[in-house]
Structures are given as C-alpha cells and as structure tokens.
Design an enzyme around this catalytic site. Sequence first.
Site, PDB file in Angstrom:
ATOM      1  N   ASP A   5      29.369  29.790  13.025  1.00 26.77           N
ATOM      2  CA  ASP A   5      30.170  28.561  13.088  1.00 26.77           C
ATOM      3  C   ASP A   5      30.713  28.169  11.712  1.00 26.77           C
ATOM      4  O   ASP A   5      31.608  27.332  11.615  1.00 26.77           O
ATOM      5  CB  ASP A   5      29.295  27.388  13.568  1.00 26.77           C
ATOM      6  N   LYS A  52      31.787  30.963  26.310  1.00 31.46           N
ATOM      7  CA  LYS A  52      31.404  31.815  25.173  1.00 31.46           C
ATOM      8  C   LYS A  52      30.643  33.045  25.651  1.00 31.46           C
ATOM      9  O   LYS A  52      30.895  34.159  25.194  1.00 31.46           O
ATOM     10  CB  LYS A  52      30.556  31.011  24.176  1.00 31.46           C
ATOM     11  N   GLN A 111      25.001  24.862  19.947  1.00 30.54           N
ATOM     12  CA  GLN A 111      26.117  24.065  20.460  1.00 30.54           C
ATOM     13  C   GLN A 111      25.916  22.582  20.127  1.00 30.54           C
ATOM     14  O   GLN A 111      24.849  22.020  20.360  1.00 30.54           O
ATOM     15  CB  GLN A 111      26.234  24.266  21.982  1.00 30.54           C
TER      16      GLN A 111
HETATM   17  N1  L34 Z   1      28.177  24.650  17.304  1.00 29.26           N
HETATM   18  N2  L34 Z   1      29.476  23.313  18.650  1.00 29.26           N
HETATM   19  C1  L34 Z   1      29.355  24.406  17.876  1.00 29.26           C
HETATM   20  N3  L34 Z   1      30.394  25.267  17.664  1.00 29.26           N
HETATM   21  C2  L34 Z   1      31.584  25.025  18.236  1.00 29.26           C
HETATM   22  O1  L34 Z   1      32.624  25.836  17.979  1.00 29.26           O
HETATM   23  C3  L34 Z   1      31.739  23.924  19.081  1.00 29.26           C
HETATM   24  N4  L34 Z   1      32.912  23.657  19.755  1.00 29.26           N
HETATM   25  C4  L34 Z   1      33.326  22.261  19.925  1.00 29.26           C
HETATM   26  C5  L34 Z   1      32.122  21.509  20.516  1.00 29.26           C
HETATM   27  N5  L34 Z   1      30.851  21.910  19.951  1.00 29.26           N
HETATM   28  C6  L34 Z   1      30.669  23.055  19.254  1.00 29.26           C
HETATM   29  C7  L34 Z   1      33.330  24.372  20.829  1.00 29.26           C
HETATM   30  O2  L34 Z   1      32.881  25.460  21.116  1.00 29.26           O
HETATM   31  C8  L34 Z   1      34.470  22.393  20.912  1.00 29.26           C
HETATM   32  N6  L34 Z   1      34.324  23.715  21.485  1.00 29.26           N
HETATM   33  C9  L34 Z   1      35.051  24.215  22.583  1.00 29.26           C
HETATM   34  C10 L34 Z   1      34.969  25.536  22.988  1.00 29.26           C
HETATM   35  C11 L34 Z   1      35.676  26.001  24.065  1.00 29.26           C
HETATM   36  C12 L34 Z   1      36.495  25.171  24.779  1.00 29.26           C
HETATM   37  C13 L34 Z   1      36.597  23.848  24.381  1.00 29.26           C
HETATM   38  C14 L34 Z   1      35.867  23.377  23.296  1.00 29.26           C
HETATM   39  C15 L34 Z   1      37.236  25.695  25.957  1.00 29.26           C
HETATM   40  O3  L34 Z   1      36.879  26.718  26.496  1.00 29.26           O
HETATM   41  N7  L34 Z   1      38.273  24.993  26.421  1.00 29.26           N
HETATM   42  C16 L34 Z   1      39.081  25.388  27.564  1.00 29.26           C
HETATM   43  C17 L34 Z   1      38.868  24.471  28.742  1.00 29.26           C
HETATM   44  C18 L34 Z   1      37.453  24.238  29.105  1.00 29.26           C
HETATM   45  C19 L34 Z   1      37.270  23.356  30.311  1.00 29.26           C
HETATM   46  O4  L34 Z   1      37.793  23.710  31.378  1.00 29.26           O
HETATM   47  O5  L34 Z   1      36.614  22.304  30.178  1.00 29.26           O
HETATM   48  C20 L34 Z   1      40.549  25.279  27.159  1.00 29.26           C
HETATM   49  O6  L34 Z   1      41.367  25.956  27.760  1.00 29.26           O
HETATM   50  O7  L34 Z   1      40.876  24.488  26.272  1.00 29.26           O
END
Ligand code: L34
Length: 279
Positions: free
Chosen positions: A119, A52, A96
């Site tokens: 959010d 982020k 988060q």
């Molecule tokens: N307050 N909490 C709040 N807001 C949110 O919108 C979230 N979420 C979820 C968990 N808690 C939160 C996220 O940000 C899930 N989430 C989230 C954000 C980004 C990614 C995954 C979950 C992400 O960047 N995923 C990458 C891979 C990351 C890795 O390598 O581990 C992807 O390509 O899917």
Amino acid sequence: MAKLIDGKAISAALREQIKQETRLLAEQGITPGLAVVIVGEDPASQVYVRNKEKACEEVGFYSEKYALPAQTTQEELLALVEKLNHKPDIDGILVQLPLPSHLDEKAVIAAISPDKDVDAFHAVNVGRIMQGEYRFLPCTPAGIMELIHAAGVAVEGKECVVIGRSNIVGKPMAMLLLHENGTVTICHSRTKNLPEVARRADILVAAVGKAGFVTADMVKPGAVVIDVGMNRNAQGKLCGDVDFAAVSEIAGAITPVPGGVGPMTITMLLKNTLAAARR
Ligand code: L34
C-alpha cells in the site's frame, strides 16, 4: 461532451501485462503472494477485498485472506502482521482500512515490514516518496497517474488541484503530480473560495467523500476531472464526488464511478505485489 477515461479498460490492459510477467516469473519458480487482512464486516470493504482477491487469481498470484471478527484486539492483529512479515510465500501485506475504531491504524501500518508494504502507507515508504524515490507507490494515486497518462495528458506545467488531504489519497496524490512537474494546490475543508480554486485546475482530482461535491461551476472548460469518491446514495447506488452528468458537459475528460479509479487502485496493488516478489 467530455471524453470518458475508462478505468476498467485501462486496468484490463495493464492486468494482461501483469499476467504475462507473472507467467515469466513462474518459470523461475516465483509466484507473487499477497495477504489481505480485513477486520469486521463493513460491506464496502468486503466488496473491495473480494475484488482484490479476484484480481490476484486472474493474474496468477497466490493470495491469502484473513477475515477477522470486529472484536479482534490490537495484540491479535499485530501478531498476525508479524507472522505475515516472516511468511516466505507472502510478498505483500495489505490491511484493509478503515479498521474498527478501537484499533490503532497507525500502529498496525507501522508494524508491516516496509518491504511488504504494497500500500506504501508505512512511514519509511511515505518518506521515500517525498524524496522522489519510487519503490512502491500508493495504489490510488498511482492508478490516477496511469489514468492521466492513458488519457494522453501531460502533467508538466499544468495547474493541478487536489480536493482532499488524506494520507491515503490527497497528500500522496499531490506529491506524484508534483514529481511530474505539475503546479499543485491542495484544497480541504478550511479552504477559502474552494470553487474558485478548483476552477483554475487543468487537472482536478476530487477525493472528498461527498456525493455531488464537485459541481459544474467548479470546473474549467476542458479540464481533466478525476473522481476518487466511492459514495452510496440513499438508494444504495454507487456514486462519486463529482456531479457526473453536469460536469461531463464541461470537462475535457472525466472518470466514471464505478469503473474509473477503483479498478486502477486494485491494478496498482497487483503491480506493487509483483515488484515485491521480484525483489
Ligand atoms: N489498506 N485500504 C487499504 N488499501 C487500499 O488501497 C484501500 N482502498 C480504499 C479503501 N481502503 C483501503 C481500496 O482498496 C479504496 N479502495 C477501493 C478498492 C477498490 C474499489 C474501490 C475502492 C473498487 O473495486 N471499486 C469498483 C466498484 C466497487 C463496488 O461495486 O462497490 C469501481 O468500479 O470503482
């Protein structure tokens, strides 16, 4: 073979637009500002928060990160939220989740100013969404709608099945699909004949949190399959809720993990923060 819905590429295009709009805003002396609060050392949360921050930097936002120790008290966290509510250079506040178990997530979310709740977790914003008023949309479901649109799929009249009923994904997801005139079913742990219900779906959204939960027999041929899962297997490899190899033989279109819903969640956070800054 299913068409791959490339969340990374779709994100990149949207982030380019956001970057342009941010440049225009800068000419008026406005820089969108996001505060990200993370409590404790959960490694997955640390990765998401880092992604982020990086995304903010790429599009030209101002961002602040507050990494608080796991023992942070409810009072300390609420005091920080209150400070950020009044901080003029901060347009969006994101705490988060999940928080360590001694902290009261509901009370923390309730303390965030609805105007800075990028959010869309605050009850005021949740209520607005239920009424079909779009102010901020919750990032993961909003990102999924963008993926469905980018894949050229119209929701209207389609059978939509959402597996999972969390406040963060399942419930708001169902509402957004409903707003686009989908016929929506929400499945959960007490659903009877879940595979049979899932098989009715033209659009299937899996937000369960169990690797390999959605198997090929649960998918209608040609269906659009959206995988919200972020699980790590025994080798520490990231995998979704869908048995990707088998389901991609049957589905019409499918999102990968990683590179599907995750990047879109972050892109929608940028979109909400930009909207908050404009207001
Ligand atoms: N307050 N909490 C709040 N807001 C949110 O919108 C979230 N979420 C979820 C968990 N808690 C939160 C996220 O940000 C899930 N989430 C989230 C954000 C980004 C990614 C995954 C979950 C992400 O960047 N995923 C990458 C891979 C990351 C890795 O390598 O581990 C992807 O390509 O899917």
